[in-house]
Design an enzyme around this catalytic site. Structure first.
Site, PDB file in Angstrom:
ATOM      1  N   CYS A 107      36.586  37.830  74.467  1.00  0.00           N
ATOM      2  CA  CYS A 107      36.834  37.013  75.650  1.00  0.00           C
ATOM      3  C   CYS A 107      35.617  36.137  75.850  1.00  0.00           C
ATOM      4  O   CYS A 107      34.511  36.620  76.003  1.00  0.00           O
ATOM      5  CB  CYS A 107      37.038  37.879  76.893  1.00  0.00           C
ATOM      6  N   ILE A 108      35.841  34.841  75.805  1.00  0.00           N
ATOM      7  CA  ILE A 108      34.684  33.942  75.834  1.00  0.00           C
ATOM      8  C   ILE A 108      34.521  33.355  77.231  1.00  0.00           C
ATOM      9  O   ILE A 108      35.498  33.185  77.939  1.00  0.00           O
ATOM     10  CB  ILE A 108      34.856  32.820  74.778  1.00  0.00           C
TER      11      ILE A 108
END
Lengths: 102, 129, 112
Positions: free
Chosen positions: C111-112
């Site tokens: 998850c960026i």
């Protein structure tokens, strides 16, 4: 009194173990920790390096490092002794001094 | 992976991650795995290679409680969920270490050095750890 | 810098994004307290996802990214739950991120 040599690199990645065995004298101890524990495994071509030296030296492996890498005491070269962290400390006290091959 | 987009903004490249270090002694193995998991979001053609001491990353039966590190070997089994399904292991590296595919915790394709070398040459990007 | 979440009179350490620092600190109360702070009351459907995430982490030692979570939920609980609409309705701040936080897991890898 004899020296305890320690080494922590995989013998297939560096030559630390070879140097350690070449320069360590008969009667000394050699303790393999971290990635060096692979050097004490009976299977594979690298085993010959240590098996030859083991006759005149006591060879130890740090048990928690061996278990972390998915191997057991039964897979070691015969004669190699497994120690835990407490055993490591005992060895450091027992031998005259500790020489690290890093 | 034929459904992947070709051309335009979503150009698919061939990425190969080459893993050559044993786990735990250094941070490389874990770093590589994390980059692979993060990179999986970008829908590229990803393959992982394990050679030299890197094959030890896939050894079954790792128990890390004693060294106080996370046992990330279980995470290789989640790679399929991330659509990372091309795992290659070099035959020579296994043999030198006295290992067989039965010692490994995920299904892999075993290739010899020549085959692996050829596969490497076909990549757009090779990342070494 | 770290902060804490107060659960049953105990201060539990969390990181700057609100994820538990020590996985072992988790209990169902932690999830309820964190949800209440987001003005959310956890239902059976929320717990289904939270428990799924905890099982996934126990098995694979990784908190799954949203895409992985959606697919895996679909496989286990059926397509009516394995889609982002359903999961976003339950966890409006991002199903993977928010549910992982309630589940006491680290922020999802990927998850960026």
């Amino acid at each position: 009194m004899a020296v305890l040599h320690t080494t922590n690199k995989s013998p297939l990645q560096t030559r630390d173990l070879e140097s350690c065995l070449r320069l360590s004298r008969p009667g000394c101890g050699v303790l393999l920790i971290e990635d060096a524990v692979y050097g004490a495994l009976a299977a594979g071509t690298i085993a010959a390096t240590l098996a030859e030296a083991a006759g005149q030296r006591r060879i130890y492996v740090l048990g928690p490092d061996l278990a972390a890498r998915g191997f057991t005491a039964e897979q070691l070269i015969p004669g190699v002794e497994v120690v835990d962290y407490g055993g490591f400390v005992d060895l450091a006290v027992e031998y005259h001094h500790v020489q690290a091959w890093v | 992976m034929s459904e992947k987009r070709e051309g335009g903004a979503g150009q698919v490249k061939r990425f190969m991650f080459v893993n050559r270090k044993a786990p735990y002694g250094t941070i490389y193995a874990l770093e590589s795995l994390e980059v692979v998991l993060i990179g999986a979001a970008f829908d590229q053609d990803v393959s992982l290679v394990f050679l030299d001491d890197g094959v030890y990353q896939l050894k079954k039966g790792q128990r890390t409680q004693g060294i106080g590190q996370k046992n990330f070997s279980s995470t290789y089994r989640a790679l399929a969920d991330y659509d990372v399904e091309k795992l290659y292991v070099e035959r020579e590296s296994l043999e030198v270490r006295g290992l067989t595919v039965d010692d490994l915790l995920v299904p892999v394709q075993v290739l010899n050095s020549a085959e692996l070398g050829e596969l490497m040459e076909r990549q757009d990007v090779v990342l070494a750890f | 810098m770290t902060s804490a979440v107060a659960v049953k009179g105990k201060e539990l350490e969390v990181d700057e994004e609100g994820y538990l620092v020590n996985l072992g600190d988790w209990s169902e109360d932690v999830a309820n307290v964190m949800a209440a702070e987001d003005s959310l009351a956890l239902t059976e459907n929320h717990w289904e996802v939270i428990n799924f995430l905890r099982d996934y982490y126990a098995e694979y030692q990784v908190a799954p990214a949203i895409r992985v979570l959606t697919k895996a939920i679909g496989k286990k609980l059926g397509p009516e739950k394995g889609n982002s609409k359903y999961l976003y309705e339950l966890f409006p701040y991002g199903p993977a991120k928010q549910a992982c936080r309630y589940a006491g897991l680290p922020k999802p890898t990927g998850c960026i």
